[in-house]
Design a protein around this motif. Structure first.
Motif, PDB file in Angstrom:
ATOM      1  N   SER A 211       0.846  -1.188   0.000  1.00 19.30           N
ATOM      2  CA  SER A 211       0.000   0.000   0.000  1.00 19.30           C
ATOM      3  C   SER A 211       0.880   1.235   0.000  1.00 19.30           C
ATOM      4  N   SER A 212       0.424   2.251  -0.711  1.00 23.79           N
ATOM      5  CA  SER A 212       1.110   3.536  -0.761  1.00 23.79           C
ATOM      6  C   SER A 212       0.046   4.617  -0.734  1.00 23.79           C
ATOM      7  N   LEU A 213       0.268   5.629   0.107  1.00 24.87           N
ATOM      8  CA  LEU A 213      -0.736   6.670   0.291  1.00 24.87           C
ATOM      9  C   LEU A 213      -0.040   8.015   0.426  1.00 24.87           C
ATOM     10  N   ARG A 214      -0.443   8.979  -0.379  1.00 23.13           N
ATOM     11  CA  ARG A 214       0.122  10.326  -0.315  1.00 23.13           C
ATOM     12  C   ARG A 214      -1.007  11.336  -0.136  1.00 23.13           C
ATOM     13  N   ALA A 215      -0.922  12.149   0.896  1.00 30.13           N
ATOM     14  CA  ALA A 215      -1.969  13.116   1.212  1.00 30.13           C
ATOM     15  C   ALA A 215      -1.509  14.530   0.877  1.00 30.13           C
ATOM     16  N   PHE A 216      -2.460  15.357   0.389  1.00 26.64           N
ATOM     17  CA  PHE A 216      -2.190  16.741   0.038  1.00 26.64           C
ATOM     18  C   PHE A 216      -3.367  17.598   0.486  1.00 26.64           C
ATOM     19  N   ALA A 217      -3.075  18.724   1.113  1.00 31.38           N
ATOM     20  CA  ALA A 217      -4.143  19.665   1.442  1.00 31.38           C
ATOM     21  C   ALA A 217      -4.724  20.209   0.146  1.00 31.38           C
ATOM     22  N   VAL A 218      -6.043  20.266   0.070  1.00 28.97           N
ATOM     23  CA  VAL A 218      -6.683  20.779  -1.132  1.00 28.97           C
ATOM     24  C   VAL A 218      -6.192  22.199  -1.405  1.00 28.97           C
ATOM     25  N   GLY A 219      -5.784  22.440  -2.643  1.00 27.02           N
ATOM     26  CA  GLY A 219      -5.241  23.730  -3.039  1.00 27.02           C
ATOM     27  C   GLY A 219      -3.729  23.792  -3.034  1.00 27.02           C
TER      28      GLY A 219
END
Length: 256
Positions: A211-219
């Motif tokens: 599993s690989s997961l990358r999070a980004f704040a919208v904008g």
């Protein structure tokens, strides 16, 4: 899934949320092909949402938010299923919740996914407008009844949504940032009901063996946010909104 940390309790928290999500996502199994039957793809997406919600709720309980749902039976009662909250324009099931008798809903997290390419266009954008609509209705419903509640939106996109651009259109990932930015950053309880306090886009690549997961704040599509910081932000806002009851310290929510 591992992110760097400074060690100590913070390092343990980093390892915990990443490990919880890793185990949860692997448990769902391999993603069906884009050509699979609609019912099979729908159930896969539901299972991803359920697995993520359970992992995040467990992390919240570890951080001091006792009673966060969903939870396995027996952890917080006979049933730890997702909670159906009364809202300003009707009741609504919420993927992850923390509520108390004194305050009602304090934290709600909406988890939505887009996992499969559209057969006609070959990109992931077809359902973006619908997912946005679902999440905004949820925000309005809950904020009208609980204006001080902290709401977060987590929209998971298949990793290939980052690279499905053409000469004529941006990638689904880029377009999602543009279309959702207006609905992020509700920092005042008197703010717009349809806004989320925090909104994140997450690029997902998961199967039974990885599993690989990358999070980004919208904008902000260029700066990845570690998952423990996603949780940090939400807990800190809860404490700020409820200063007579709680304080935020070292990633934990404590009672006054």
């Amino acid at each position: 899934m591992k992110f760097s940390s400074s060690g100590g309790e913070r390092g343990q928290a980093v390892a915990r949320i990443d490990d919880l999500l890793d185990q949860a996502l692997r448990s769902v199994g391999d993603k069906p092909d884009d050509t699979a039957q609609a019912s099979i793809k729908k159930r896969y997406s539901e299972r991803i949402s359920e697995a993520v919600a359970a992992a995040i709720a467990e992390e919240l309980r570890q951080r001091g938010l006792a009673g966060a749902r969903p939870a396995p039976p027996g952890v917080i009662g006979d049933s730890g299923a997702e909670r159906r909250m009364a809202g300003g324009i009707g009741a609504k099931k919420v993927d992850v919740t923390w509520a108390t008798e004194e305050s009602g809903l304090l934290l709600g997290i909406s988890v939505k996914t887009i996992n499969f390419r559209d057969k006609k266009s070959g990109n992931f954008q077809k359902n973006l407008t619908n997912r946005r609509g679902d999440m905004l209705i949820e925000a309005v419903t809950l904020h009208r009844r609980f204006p001080y509640s902290v709401l977060a939106g987590l929209l998971f996109l298949d990793k290939d949504a980052e690279t499905d651009h053409t000469a004529q259109r941006r990638s689904t990932f880029e377009n999602a940032h543009l279309r959702l930015k207006l609905f992020a950053g509700r920092d005042d309880p008197a703010g717009r009901d349809e806004q989320f306090e925090r909104f994140f886009l997450l690029l997902l690549d998961a199967g039974a063996a990885h599993s690989s997961l990358r999070a980004f704040a919208v904008g902000d599509k260029d700066n990845q946010v570690p998952m423990e910081q996603v949780i940090d932000q939400l807990i800190e806002i809860v404490a700020v909104r409820n200063p007579d009851f709680y304080l935020y310290e070292g990633g934990q929510l404590g009672k006054l």
